[in-house]
Motif scaffolding. Sequence first.
Motif, PDB file in Angstrom:
ATOM      1  N   ARG A 118      30.959  16.157  37.151  1.00  0.00           N
ATOM      2  CA  ARG A 118      29.843  16.803  37.831  1.00  0.00           C
ATOM      3  C   ARG A 118      30.239  18.041  38.624  1.00  0.00           C
ATOM      4  O   ARG A 118      29.374  18.823  39.022  1.00  0.00           O
ATOM      5  N   GLN A 119      31.538  18.230  38.868  1.00  0.00           N
ATOM      6  CA  GLN A 119      31.964  19.407  39.616  1.00  0.00           C
ATOM      7  C   GLN A 119      32.968  20.244  38.834  1.00  0.00           C
ATOM      8  O   GLN A 119      32.716  21.417  38.524  1.00  0.00           O
ATOM      9  N   ALA A 120      34.117  19.644  38.489  1.00  0.00           N
ATOM     10  CA  ALA A 120      35.182  20.416  37.857  1.00  0.00           C
ATOM     11  C   ALA A 120      34.776  20.942  36.482  1.00  0.00           C
ATOM     12  O   ALA A 120      35.046  22.097  36.145  1.00  0.00           O
ATOM     13  N   HIS A 121      34.117  20.094  35.686  1.00  0.00           N
ATOM     14  CA  HIS A 121      33.758  20.502  34.331  1.00  0.00           C
ATOM     15  C   HIS A 121      32.741  21.646  34.305  1.00  0.00           C
ATOM     16  O   HIS A 121      32.972  22.660  33.616  1.00  0.00           O
ATOM     17  N   PRO A 122      31.612  21.565  35.014  1.00  0.00           N
ATOM     18  CA  PRO A 122      30.691  22.723  35.026  1.00  0.00           C
ATOM     19  C   PRO A 122      31.332  23.995  35.565  1.00  0.00           C
ATOM     20  O   PRO A 122      31.095  25.086  35.034  1.00  0.00           O
ATOM     21  N   ASN A 123      32.146  23.855  36.622  1.00  0.00           N
ATOM     22  CA  ASN A 123      32.809  25.033  37.167  1.00  0.00           C
ATOM     23  C   ASN A 123      33.801  25.628  36.180  1.00  0.00           C
ATOM     24  O   ASN A 123      33.975  26.850  36.119  1.00  0.00           O
ATOM     25  N   PHE A 124      34.472  24.776  35.401  1.00  0.00           N
ATOM     26  CA  PHE A 124      35.419  25.251  34.397  1.00  0.00           C
ATOM     27  C   PHE A 124      34.699  26.039  33.302  1.00  0.00           C
ATOM     28  O   PHE A 124      35.151  27.120  32.896  1.00  0.00           O
ATOM     29  N   ILE A 125      33.580  25.531  32.816  1.00  0.00           N
ATOM     30  CA  ILE A 125      32.826  26.229  31.775  1.00  0.00           C
ATOM     31  C   ILE A 125      32.297  27.559  32.308  1.00  0.00           C
ATOM     32  O   ILE A 125      32.359  28.595  31.629  1.00  0.00           O
ATOM     33  N   ARG A 126      31.797  27.556  33.536  1.00  0.00           N
ATOM     34  CA  ARG A 126      31.294  28.786  34.152  1.00  0.00           C
ATOM     35  C   ARG A 126      32.412  29.819  34.252  1.00  0.00           C
ATOM     36  O   ARG A 126      32.199  31.006  33.967  1.00  0.00           O
ATOM     37  N   TRP A 127      33.600  29.371  34.647  1.00  0.00           N
ATOM     38  CA  TRP A 127      34.738  30.276  34.788  1.00  0.00           C
ATOM     39  C   TRP A 127      35.222  30.769  33.430  1.00  0.00           C
ATOM     40  O   TRP A 127      35.618  31.933  33.273  1.00  0.00           O
ATOM     41  N   THR A 128      35.186  29.916  32.408  1.00  0.00           N
ATOM     42  CA  THR A 128      35.681  30.280  31.091  1.00  0.00           C
ATOM     43  C   THR A 128      34.782  31.303  30.407  1.00  0.00           C
ATOM     44  O   THR A 128      35.248  32.072  29.560  1.00  0.00           O
ATOM     45  N   ILE A 129      33.513  31.329  30.767  1.00  0.00           N
ATOM     46  CA  ILE A 129      32.599  32.316  30.186  1.00  0.00           C
ATOM     47  C   ILE A 129      33.063  33.739  30.490  1.00  0.00           C
ATOM     48  O   ILE A 129      32.856  34.651  29.685  1.00  0.00           O
ATOM     49  N   CYS A 130      33.716  33.934  31.625  1.00  0.00           N
ATOM     50  CA  CYS A 130      34.214  35.264  31.998  1.00  0.00           C
ATOM     51  C   CYS A 130      35.343  35.656  31.036  1.00  0.00           C
ATOM     52  O   CYS A 130      36.336  34.939  30.922  1.00  0.00           O
ATOM     53  N   ASN A 131      35.182  36.777  30.373  1.00  0.00           N
ATOM     54  CA  ASN A 131      36.199  37.191  29.407  1.00  0.00           C
ATOM     55  C   ASN A 131      37.163  38.237  29.946  1.00  0.00           C
ATOM     56  O   ASN A 131      38.113  38.619  29.263  1.00  0.00           O
ATOM     57  N   GLY A 132      36.929  38.726  31.142  1.00  0.00           N
ATOM     58  CA  GLY A 132      37.805  39.728  31.726  1.00  0.00           C
ATOM     59  C   GLY A 132      38.393  39.262  33.040  1.00  0.00           C
ATOM     60  O   GLY A 132      37.817  38.435  33.742  1.00  0.00           O
ATOM     61  N   ASN A 133      39.561  39.804  33.386  1.00  0.00           N
ATOM     62  CA  ASN A 133      40.165  39.487  34.678  1.00  0.00           C
ATOM     63  C   ASN A 133      39.417  40.233  35.785  1.00  0.00           C
ATOM     64  O   ASN A 133      38.588  41.110  35.507  1.00  0.00           O
ATOM     65  N   PRO A 134      39.657  39.919  37.057  1.00  0.00           N
ATOM     66  CA  PRO A 134      38.918  40.579  38.142  1.00  0.00           C
ATOM     67  C   PRO A 134      39.017  42.094  38.118  1.00  0.00           C
ATOM     68  O   PRO A 134      38.041  42.790  38.430  1.00  0.00           O
ATOM     69  N   ALA A 135      40.184  42.635  37.754  1.00  0.00           N
ATOM     70  CA  ALA A 135      40.333  44.090  37.715  1.00  0.00           C
ATOM     71  C   ALA A 135      39.418  44.694  36.655  1.00  0.00           C
ATOM     72  O   ALA A 135      38.773  45.731  36.889  1.00  0.00           O
ATOM     73  N   ARG A 136      39.351  44.047  35.476  1.00  0.00           N
ATOM     74  CA  ARG A 136      38.510  44.572  34.402  1.00  0.00           C
ATOM     75  C   ARG A 136      37.026  44.469  34.758  1.00  0.00           C
ATOM     76  O   ARG A 136      36.237  45.385  34.473  1.00  0.00           O
ATOM     77  N   VAL A 137      36.629  43.371  35.393  1.00  0.00           N
ATOM     78  CA  VAL A 137      35.227  43.202  35.775  1.00  0.00           C
ATOM     79  C   VAL A 137      34.834  44.236  36.831  1.00  0.00           C
ATOM     80  O   VAL A 137      33.739  44.821  36.780  1.00  0.00           O
ATOM     81  N   THR A 138      35.723  44.482  37.795  1.00  0.00           N
ATOM     82  CA  THR A 138      35.451  45.513  38.804  1.00  0.00           C
ATOM     83  C   THR A 138      35.336  46.883  38.158  1.00  0.00           C
ATOM     84  O   THR A 138      34.456  47.688  38.508  1.00  0.00           O
ATOM     85  N   PHE A 139      36.220  47.153  37.203  1.00  0.00           N
ATOM     86  CA  PHE A 139      36.160  48.416  36.474  1.00  0.00           C
ATOM     87  C   PHE A 139      34.846  48.541  35.708  1.00  0.00           C
ATOM     88  O   PHE A 139      34.228  49.610  35.666  1.00  0.00           O
ATOM     89  N   ALA A 140      34.399  47.432  35.096  1.00  0.00           N
ATOM     90  CA  ALA A 140      33.137  47.448  34.345  1.00  0.00           C
ATOM     91  C   ALA A 140      31.956  47.708  35.273  1.00  0.00           C
ATOM     92  O   ALA A 140      31.021  48.452  34.920  1.00  0.00           O
ATOM     93  N   ARG A 141      31.980  47.122  36.468  1.00  0.00           N
ATOM     94  CA  ARG A 141      30.908  47.371  37.422  1.00  0.00           C
ATOM     95  C   ARG A 141      30.870  48.838  37.835  1.00  0.00           C
ATOM     96  O   ARG A 141      29.796  49.455  37.908  1.00  0.00           O
ATOM     97  N   GLY A 142      32.048  49.391  38.109  1.00  0.00           N
ATOM     98  CA  GLY A 142      32.099  50.810  38.450  1.00  0.00           C
ATOM     99  C   GLY A 142      31.618  51.689  37.320  1.00  0.00           C
ATOM    100  O   GLY A 142      30.918  52.697  37.547  1.00  0.00           O
ATOM    101  N   LEU A 143      31.966  51.312  36.086  1.00  0.00           N
ATOM    102  CA  LEU A 143      31.511  52.080  34.932  1.00  0.00           C
ATOM    103  C   LEU A 143      29.990  51.999  34.785  1.00  0.00           C
ATOM    104  O   LEU A 143      29.328  52.997  34.461  1.00  0.00           O
ATOM    105  N   GLY A 144      29.426  50.815  35.034  1.00  0.00           N
ATOM    106  CA  GLY A 144      27.980  50.667  34.958  1.00  0.00           C
ATOM    107  C   GLY A 144      27.270  51.484  36.004  1.00  0.00           C
ATOM    108  O   GLY A 144      26.265  52.163  35.716  1.00  0.00           O
ATOM    109  N   VAL A 145      27.777  51.456  37.246  1.00  0.00           N
ATOM    110  CA  VAL A 145      27.167  52.245  38.311  1.00  0.00           C
ATOM    111  C   VAL A 145      27.285  53.732  38.003  1.00  0.00           C
ATOM    112  O   VAL A 145      26.325  54.515  38.192  1.00  0.00           O
TER     113      VAL A 145
END
Length: 442
Positions: free
Chosen positions: A261-288
């Motif tokens: 009820r906790q670890a499994h849903p959080n794991f799936i939510r985290w696994t959906i992310c395909n980029g590391n934090p640096a790449r996601v931040t870069f993507a946000r900056g690119l979108g803005v």
Amino acid sequence: MGLLPLNYRRPNYVNGEELRRNETGTEVDEKIDASLKSGRSGVSPGIPGALAFDKIINGGTCPPCTVRDFMNYLIYIEHAAENLQFYLWYRDYVRRFSAAPVSETTLSPEWTQEMEEETIATIQRDAADQAKKHSPIAREIFRGTDFEKISGIPVESQNPFSTPPRSSAGDSVSFSGSQATTYVSQAGDAFVAAGAKQPFTIQPFRSEINRVIATYIIDDSPRQLNLSAREQKAVVRALSYTTHPSALLTLSQNIENTLRRQAHPNFIRWTICNGNPARVTFARGLGVGTLLVAMIGSIILTLSKAGRGWRALFAILWVVGIATLITAAKGMCVVLHGLHHRHVRPWELFLDDSDAGIEQLCEGNRSFDSFGSCNNYEDEPWIVRYQRRFYVRKVFDREVWIQEPALRQIQDTIFLQSMLFAVLGAGVLTAVFVAVPAGNLF
């Protein structure tokens, strides 16, 4: 595989505090049974059946959704790998105990629910008596609680779903590793501290149960589970009576409930992310940045003498910018998604033929040992090497293909949702700029 419904939502993040409610063992068992019958986690509609908890544990999924990926997530992200380690050990222990000769297992009688309830009641009564001895105002402290009923103080109303107060720090089964040199002596100290009798050593798997107590149950153990003082004492007393798996049934149900009820849903939510934090931040900056370019260009054309049709060309930038921001908000990079790639995790990045990579691979294998060391990774060599990595290099880290079809299906659905919202938003913004009369300023 086709797409999921367009109203799909990824699993919500489950906070541990929200999960810690006063649930009886029966309620937990019913939730687990419902999960097994449905073939799903039974908690979040954002988890398809192909990524159910049992599918992952039984090896029915592909990277990055395997049980090893789940273990790595619990070690490096959620810092609760001991739950999965204990759960895997207990499943194997039940199987091995059932396969043992009857002549041996008869020495370990079953620990019944009545015995469990009686033990907990005794622990609560002892805690109440001890509190009364040490506090002159105990009657006021325990007024309106279960302890008031036990101590003979009249109670006007009792809430059967109320949570009894936790035992004081002095009541916990506490001992440090320095007080015992082996797991046998540590387990012996645990039985004494819990007020239990020393067990029969001829019971089957008694040595292994002692190691479980020294590894998962007692305070300051290498893989200490998150137990209250009352739960800790109850488990130790049950294990002093028998090595039958039923002695750990309540504990295992609570652990499994947390995993499902906790670890499994959080794991799936985290696994959906395909980029590391640096790449996601870069993507946000690119979108803005893309949205700013579209905004400035639309304003310039509106103020000029150019025809209105030219303003509609910026609809492409509106779509790209909005879609990039929406996917980045969910931890995804549209470029990586177009290739169905993901970034390699930092702890996987340096797994090569070098001594550091081989050492890290061995550490990962040891995480599945039931009685290994504590789940501490601060000294692993990849941490320093990754911290020294330049930001731009992190943005363009090594990529691998996502093998799990169900995960690609989720990401395809999220990408389609972002494109639909982007087209809708771009249409509205473009219509607004096209409808504004030309400024004819230049």
